[in-house]
Design an enzyme around this catalytic site. Structure first.
Site, short mmCIF file in Angstrom:
data_model
loop_
_atom_site.label_atom_id
_atom_site.label_comp_id
_atom_site.label_asym_id
_atom_site.label_seq_id
_atom_site.Cartn_x
_atom_site.Cartn_y
_atom_site.Cartn_z
N SER A 107 0.84 -1.19 -0.31
CA SER A 107 0.07 -0.02 0.12
C SER A 107 0.62 1.26 -0.34
CB SER A 107 -1.26 0.21 1.83
OG SER A 107 -1.65 -1.27 1.10
N HIS B 184 -1.08 -2.63 -7.13
CA HIS B 184 -1.81 -2.10 -6.01
C HIS B 184 -2.89 -2.21 -6.37
CE1 HIS B 184 -2.77 0.91 -2.88
NE2 HIS B 184 -2.75 -0.29 -2.16
N GLU C 20 -3.21 0.38 -9.63
CA GLU C 20 -2.43 1.36 -9.45
C GLU C 20 -1.03 0.70 -9.11
OE1 GLU C 20 -2.41 5.31 -6.89
OE2 GLU C 20 -1.94 3.39 -5.55
N ASN D 96 -3.39 6.01 -1.25
CA ASN D 96 -2.99 6.12 0.06
C ASN D 96 -2.31 7.39 0.51
OD1 ASN D 96 -4.06 4.00 1.66
ND2 ASN D 96 -2.78 2.95 -0.07
#
Ligand SMILES: NC(=O)c1ccc[n+]([C@@H]2O[C@H](COP(=O)([O-])OP(=O)(O)OC[C@H]3O[C@@H](n4cnc5c(N)ncnc54)[C@H](O)[C@@H]3O)[C@@H](O)[C@H]2O)c1
Length: 290
Positions: free
Chosen positions: A119, A140, A152, A190
């Site tokens: 992450s 991701h 991602e 994130n």
């Protein structure tokens, strides 16, 4: 390079979802974890999810059975020797991931691509540990993997364009939309999401509002499908803390300081849905009961 066999390391919330979408896309999958119980829990989650798709008529009985048939499990990384692509989804801990990638880099076939579902941990650093930085990439996925469309895609400093192209193609075949982002702490997802969750925890700690009101404000006022505290429980508070620490260290800026309440809850083992209690309380099936 054509990918036919995909290895997934870590059979938790994310790894089991990744194995499921890979198998549903027609890849042969080997799912690896450190104990039989984790593999069984991962397989149970896959069966539940495929069962729901079948019930709702989103997949045929044949597609359901075929996907399950394509997933093998193992306790040994050796089972990944033939994989064309290996996706890592173990705990969000840089040391653990580096050690794993050292081993995977040594045992995977030379042309295999290694990917991390991290992450927030720098892809470039993990790539270096693997000893094959040009064939290393961030892939991701989002939780729950079978439902969330985004992947991602994060190239490290030395990741080749060919590696990126292969992984983009695999993500598309899994029915996902790949978006490429640069290798900076927290990537895009994130870097934006986790400070919001952390701030919600700070608001709770300061007594600005109850947990229900904080979540309600974001659901009803901002149209978020879940409030930030519910979402933190869903992600796992250990993962949230690990990501905040990566942002804090990576940017060296105190605006990313993890909330002391988040830290205290992780110390207490209140990790959210996966342990039955976080900000809210959950039954064995993960339904919120309090
Ligand atoms: N939870 C989310 O919403 C989310 C979303 C995107 C990405 N991620 C990332 O995905 C990764 C996994 O998260 P999760 O929520 O699935 O965690 P989880 O705790 O549900 O699962 C982790 C699994 O990895 C296994 N594991 C740990 N060390 C291992 C090793 N050395 N070899 C093999 N297996 C090992 C554990 O036994 C466990 O089954 C983390 O890097 C996390 O940051 C999580």
């Amino acid at each position: 390079m054509e990918v036919k066999r995909i290895g997934v390391v870590g059979a938790g919330q994310m790894g089991s979802g990744i194995a499921q979408v890979a198998a549903s896309a027609g890849y042969e999958v080997v799912l690896v974890d450190v104990a039989e119980g984790f593999l069984e829990r991962g397989l149970a989650a896959i069966r539940r999810s495929l069962g729901k798709f079948l019930e709702k008529g989103k997949i045929t009985q044949e597609a359901h059975d075929e996907a399950l048939r394509r997933i093998r499990t193992s306790l040994s990384l050796e089972a990944l020797k033939d994989a064309d692509l290996i996706v890592e989804a173990i705990v969000e801990d840089e040391g653990e991931k580096r050690r794993l990638f050292e081993r995977l880099g040594a045992l995977a076939k030379p042309e295999a691509i290694l990917a991390s579902n991290t992450s927030s941990i720098p892809i470039t650093a993990l790539a270096r540990s693997s000893g094959r930085p040009e064939r290393f990439i961030g892939m991701h996925f989002f939780n729950p993997v079978p439902l969330m469309p985004l992947v991602e895609v994060i190239r490290g400093e030395l990741t080749s364009e060919e590696t990126r192209d292969v992984v983009v193609e695999v993500a598309r075949r899994m029915g996902k939309t790949p978006l490429e982002v640069q290798d900076y702490p927290g990537f895009v997802s994130n870097r934006l999401l986790m400070p919001m969750i952390n701030e919600a925890i700070e608001a709770l700690r300061e007594g600005v509002a109850t947990k229900e009101a904080i979540d309600g404000v974001m659901r009803l006022g901002m149209n978020h499908p879940m409030g930030p505290l519910e979402l933190a429980d869903f992600i796992g508070l250990d993962t949230c803390l690990a990501i905040m620490e990566v942002l804090h260290r990576g940017f060296g800026d105190d605006k990313y300081r993890p909330s002391p309440l988040l830290r205290r809850m992780v110390q207490a083992g209140l990790l959210g849905r996966k342990t039955g209690r976080g900000f809210y309380v959950y039954d064995e099936k993960g339904n919120k009961i309090g």
